[in-house]
Design a protein around this motif. Structure first.
Motif, PDB file in Angstrom:
ATOM      1  N   HIS A  44       9.615  42.549   6.272  1.00 53.46           N
ATOM      2  CA  HIS A  44       9.552  41.684   7.451  1.00 53.46           C
ATOM      3  C   HIS A  44      10.691  40.788   8.111  1.00 53.46           C
ATOM      4  N   SER A  45      11.165  40.408   6.850  1.00 55.03           N
ATOM      5  CA  SER A  45      12.504  39.464   7.075  1.00 55.03           C
ATOM      6  C   SER A  45      13.701  40.347   6.892  1.00 55.03           C
ATOM      7  N   PHE A  71       5.458  32.438   4.255  1.00 57.30           N
ATOM      8  CA  PHE A  71       6.176  33.353   5.304  1.00 57.30           C
ATOM      9  C   PHE A  71       5.358  34.275   5.631  1.00 57.30           C
ATOM     10  N   ASP A  75       3.173  36.212  10.732  1.00 57.70           N
ATOM     11  CA  ASP A  75       3.881  35.213  11.571  1.00 57.70           C
ATOM     12  C   ASP A  75       5.185  35.509  11.839  1.00 57.70           C
ATOM     13  N   PRO A  76       5.434  35.817  13.293  1.00 58.43           N
ATOM     14  CA  PRO A  76       6.699  36.402  13.974  1.00 58.43           C
ATOM     15  C   PRO A  76       7.689  35.454  13.748  1.00 58.43           C
ATOM     16  N   ARG A  77       7.702  34.147  13.605  1.00 61.64           N
ATOM     17  CA  ARG A  77       8.718  33.290  13.343  1.00 61.64           C
ATOM     18  C   ARG A  77       9.785  33.853  12.211  1.00 61.64           C
ATOM     19  N   TRP A  78       9.108  34.400  11.310  1.00 63.23           N
ATOM     20  CA  TRP A  78       9.927  34.778  10.033  1.00 63.23           C
ATOM     21  C   TRP A  78      10.433  36.195  10.219  1.00 63.23           C
ATOM     22  N   SER A  79      10.154  37.060  11.314  1.00 68.91           N
ATOM     23  CA  SER A  79      10.573  38.286  11.587  1.00 68.91           C
ATOM     24  C   SER A  79      12.087  38.436  11.531  1.00 68.91           C
ATOM     25  N   ALA A  81      14.232  36.980   9.697  1.00 66.22           N
ATOM     26  CA  ALA A  81      14.833  35.967   9.068  1.00 66.22           C
ATOM     27  C   ALA A  81      15.556  36.466   7.773  1.00 66.22           C
ATOM     28  N   THR A  85      17.797  31.420   4.689  1.00 63.64           N
ATOM     29  CA  THR A  85      17.018  30.571   5.607  1.00 63.64           C
ATOM     30  C   THR A  85      15.794  30.311   4.653  1.00 63.64           C
ATOM     31  N   HIS A  89      14.502  26.923   3.170  1.00 60.25           N
ATOM     32  CA  HIS A  89      13.139  26.264   3.471  1.00 60.25           C
ATOM     33  C   HIS A  89      12.371  26.010   2.227  1.00 60.25           C
TER      34      HIS A  89
END
Length: 172
Positions: A44-45, A71, A75-79, A81, A85, A89
């Protein structure tokens, strides 16, 4: 017990990702570094097994969850990533929960990339992300298993954290 003596907490993290097919266009990220190898790790990341195992070790030591909880793949924010990073976090979360990071030690298990020539660069990158010493070693499995057949890469990490001097002294 002296109020200045902090009992360390130890956490372990493991991460495994499969390699994508050569020519997939997916870059290979391992230990916070982009490698020239063709066909990166699938995930995903960025699928950086070293950074991900480091994250899980820190989160485990602090008792605040795991990589999937924080993560999640939904959750698309971490796609896409970067592992660095995510590690940054996680280190911030560990500190926000009243812990300091002693160190993280990671072993990469893979046939590729050839890690030794960039070990110091990788350690510097991950140390900067965690804000604490991160050491990385690498090994192969002599042709055995998914890493030995070059189907994927794995990493195992151990982290030591301790209560901050100004943190409340509850157990958890």
């Amino acid at each position: 017990m002296s109020p200045h003596f902090a009992i360390p907490r130890v956490g372990t993290g493991v991460d495994v990702h499969a390699f994508t097919a050569p020519g997939s266009g997916r870059p290979l990220w391992v230990a916070g570094l982009k490698w020239a190898d063709d066909g990166g790790l699938d995930g995903h990341s960025d699928a950086d097994v070293v950074a991900h195992a480091s994250c899980d070790a820190l989160l485990s030591a602090a008792g605040i969850g795991d990589l999937g909880t924080i993560f999640g793949t939904g959750d698309p924010r971490w796609s896409g990533a970067s592992g660095a990073t995510l590690l940054r976090h996680c280190a911030e979360l560990v500190r926000a929960n009243g812990f300091e990071i002693g160190n993280v030690s990671v072993q990469l298990i893979a046939n590729r990339p050839k890690f030794a020539p960039r070990r110091h660069e990788a350690q510097a990158q991950l140390t900067a992300a965690a804000g604490a010493d991160v050491t990385v070693i690498a090994t192969t499995t002599d042709g055995l298993g998914l890493t030995g057949r070059a189907e994927g890469a794995a990493a195992i990490a151990t982290a030591i954290v301790y209560r901050s001097a100004d943190a409340p002294t509850h157990s958890g």
